[in-house]
Scaffold this active site. Structure first.
Site, PDB file in Angstrom:
ATOM      1  N   GLY A 180       0.835  -1.195   0.000  1.00  0.00           N
ATOM      2  CA  GLY A 180       0.000   0.000   0.000  1.00  0.00           C
ATOM      3  C   GLY A 180       0.867   1.240   0.000  1.00  0.00           C
ATOM      4  CD  GLU A 181       4.491   2.562   2.475  1.00  0.00           C
ATOM      5  OE1 GLU A 181       5.687   2.623   2.144  1.00  0.00           O
ATOM      6  OE2 GLU A 181       4.123   2.401   3.658  1.00  0.00           O
ATOM      7  N   GLY A 182       0.995   3.817  -1.606  1.00  0.00           N
ATOM      8  CA  GLY A 182       1.382   4.424  -2.874  1.00  0.00           C
ATOM      9  C   GLY A 182       2.704   3.937  -3.423  1.00  0.00           C
TER      10      GLY A 182
END
Length: 337
Positions: free
Chosen positions: A302-304
């Site tokens: 996640g988290e870009g």
């Protein structure tokens, strides 16, 4: 009474078209570069993607932004995560302090990183017992996401942070595309088998509780989603109207794109999907939308992070397009007719 989503639906249903003249200009230049036509494969398509959705024959990646939207979820009360809810705020601090993977990717490759906290002290409702958000709050959060890119980047990468949000994303996908919790949940932050069973049960309970209210995509988002997913949806809507192409990160960010797609499939034509997550439902969701992914790296962070890596490829593709010599400049013979 006017729906709080009326303006949002209008924006989704009437998105501006891409600029095919800009694409034609990119293709014309590409044919002059010192390589066989098409030999850079998908890299050539990435430059066309930029040109089409920026509306520029000479596209740019001068001000790329990676935007992380962070929210907390009441469904974590069901024991569906390996980490406590406090980790969301702790990781937000880690992003801004430069300690996270996405922070390092952005620093290394000159991508602007911005983190948007969405009422972390106020988790959404536990979707197994109540709606995540009421319609008014959901619409307001979408609007917040629309304003988040006011700095006018020329490329936006959307990512998220939120303990519990793979469970709510799984619930959204199940509501949109059918199936049970077990069909959509994955291990997320690393739950054991018992935790995985609790995730599936939570999704099934939420689908049963809200069944009669899941009447359209935005109702699904409000009843089952999260603030970060609503804000990402807003960013996706706004970028289309501001001629900013988008790279969507993994499983959770894709849930926001899926809501837009369910309202109007053309509303996400300006988006590319960075990678196929290791979350089991991600490939299934992409297939349901008919959208390929650029990379397959078995990421589930996640988290870009995956979107940022995809942006590196986009920057590289554009650099090649702009800086390779033409046949004339290099005095290289062209293709024999």
């Amino acid at each position: 009474m006017t729906s709080p989503y009326a303006d949002i639906i209008d924006l989704l249903k009437l998105p501006p078209d891409g600029d095919e003249a800009a694409v034609a200009a990119v293709r014309a230049r590409d044919l002059t570069l010192t390589k066989p036509p098409g030999s850079l494969g998908k890299l050539e398509g990435l430059v066309e993607f930029l040109a089409r959705w920026q509306g520029k024959a000479a596209p740019t990646v001068a001000d790329p932004m990676v935007a992380i939207f962070a929210g907390n979820h009441g469904v974590t009360d069901e024991g569906i995560s390996a980490y406590p809810r406090a980790v969301t705020a702790q990781m937000v601090a880690n992003f801004t302090n430069g300690g996270a993977a996405v922070s390092q990717i952005c620093a290394m490759h000159e991508l602007n990183l911005r983190v948007f906290e969405l009422a972390l002290e106020l988790p959404t409702g536990n979707i197994t017992r109540e709606p995540a958000l009421d319609d008014k709050m959901c619409a307001a959060t979408i609007a917040y996401g629309m304003e988040a890119i006011a700095g006018n980047p020329d490329l936006l990468c959307v990512g998220e942070m939120g303990i519990g949000n793979t469970t709510v994303a799984a619930a959204i996908f199940a509501a949109l595309y059918g199936g049970s919790g077990a069909d959509w949940v994955g291990r997320g932050t690393g739950v054991d088998d018992a935790g995985l069973a609790r995730k599936a049960a939570a999704v099934d309970a939420a689908l049963a509780l809200h069944r009669d209210a899941l009447i359209d995509p935005l109702a699904i988002l409000a009843r089952l989603g999260g603030r970060e997913i609503a804000a990402i949806l807003g960013a996706i809507i706004s970028t289309r109207h501001q001629h900013v192409p988008v790279i969507v990160d993994g499983f959770v960010a894709t849930a926001a794109a899926a809501i837009a797609h369910a309202v109007n499939p053309a509303a996400i034509d300006h988006c590319i999907f960075a990678h196929v997550s290791a979350e089991q439902g991600h490939q299934r969701a992409l297939a349901a939308m008919g959208k390929p992914a650029l990379l397959q790296l078995d990421l589930c962070l996640g988290e870009g992070s995956g979107a940022a890596l995809a942006a590196v490829l986009v920057k590289t593709a554009l650099h090649l397009h702009n800086n390779m010599a033409t046949f004339a400049e290099a005095r290289v013979s062209g293709k024999i007719d």
